[in-house]
Design a protein around this motif. Sequence first.
Motif, short mmCIF file in Angstrom:
data_model
loop_
_atom_site.label_atom_id
_atom_site.label_comp_id
_atom_site.label_asym_id
_atom_site.label_seq_id
_atom_site.Cartn_x
_atom_site.Cartn_y
_atom_site.Cartn_z
N HIS A 50 48.69 -2.42 -44.89
CA HIS A 50 48.08 -2.14 -43.58
C HIS A 50 46.95 -3.11 -43.28
N HIS A 89 46.71 -6.57 -40.77
CA HIS A 89 45.65 -6.78 -39.77
C HIS A 89 45.15 -8.22 -39.85
N GLU A 131 47.17 -1.01 -34.35
CA GLU A 131 47.49 -0.03 -35.37
C GLU A 131 48.99 0.29 -35.38
#
Length: 249
Positions: free
Chosen positions: A154, A158, A211
């Motif tokens: 995750h 990003h 997200e």
Amino acid sequence: MFGIIKDWRQQRILEQSQFTDADWQLVAKQIPILERLTEAELAHLFELATLFLHDKSFTGAQGFTITDNVKQTIALQACLPILNIGLDSYDGWTSIIVYPRAFKSESTVTDEYGIVHQKNQSRSGEAWQRGPVILSWDDVEHAGNRDGHNVVIHEFVHKLDMLNGRANGFPPMQPDMDPARWTETMARGFEDFQQHPKSGLDRYGATNPAEFFTVLSEVFFETPDKLIAAYPEIYEIMVKFFRQSPLQA
């Protein structure tokens, strides 16, 4: 010339590494999502992780001790998204901060009336533009278990998203990709996901497009069948972006 020098430098780093292939194999066996990789892919991942550790610095927060296992566990999962993209994707920053467990993070939010609010939230990870990646070891330890949740993937996705500026769900495309198709496909998926939850996809992905991209990237690597069931077109463009096909493993 620069390509030759770079290859020579990297070869020296690999030759002088403190970690053997057996050391990497031992850690990799603790991360179930790596089982799909071929022998050649795993060997390449070990090399990327070795170079990654040479370029990045680790700091333990709140008394957390950075061990070799901590570094290797994070490095292997951080390098999985860039397995066929390249380590240059993580250039421009060096620091990784590891907390023993979820940590508090302050953020500033401006509401629709222009009023600024300070929020103090508990987080398992953060990625700063041109800054560090921050992780909770308690969450890292449970990453890679094929449950669709992976804080390392995750946060490092990003970082890929931030290569062309602030994270917005639109990372730099591969040369053979159509940016317009990416934008249209992801925007349509995000709009749908905000209204219609999907099995196996964390609702945190409905927060914003950035997200949405990272949450779906977790699912892409951990439980790709869930992604292709919910959004087959997004799975297809992610195959082109990451240059990997987890469902075909």
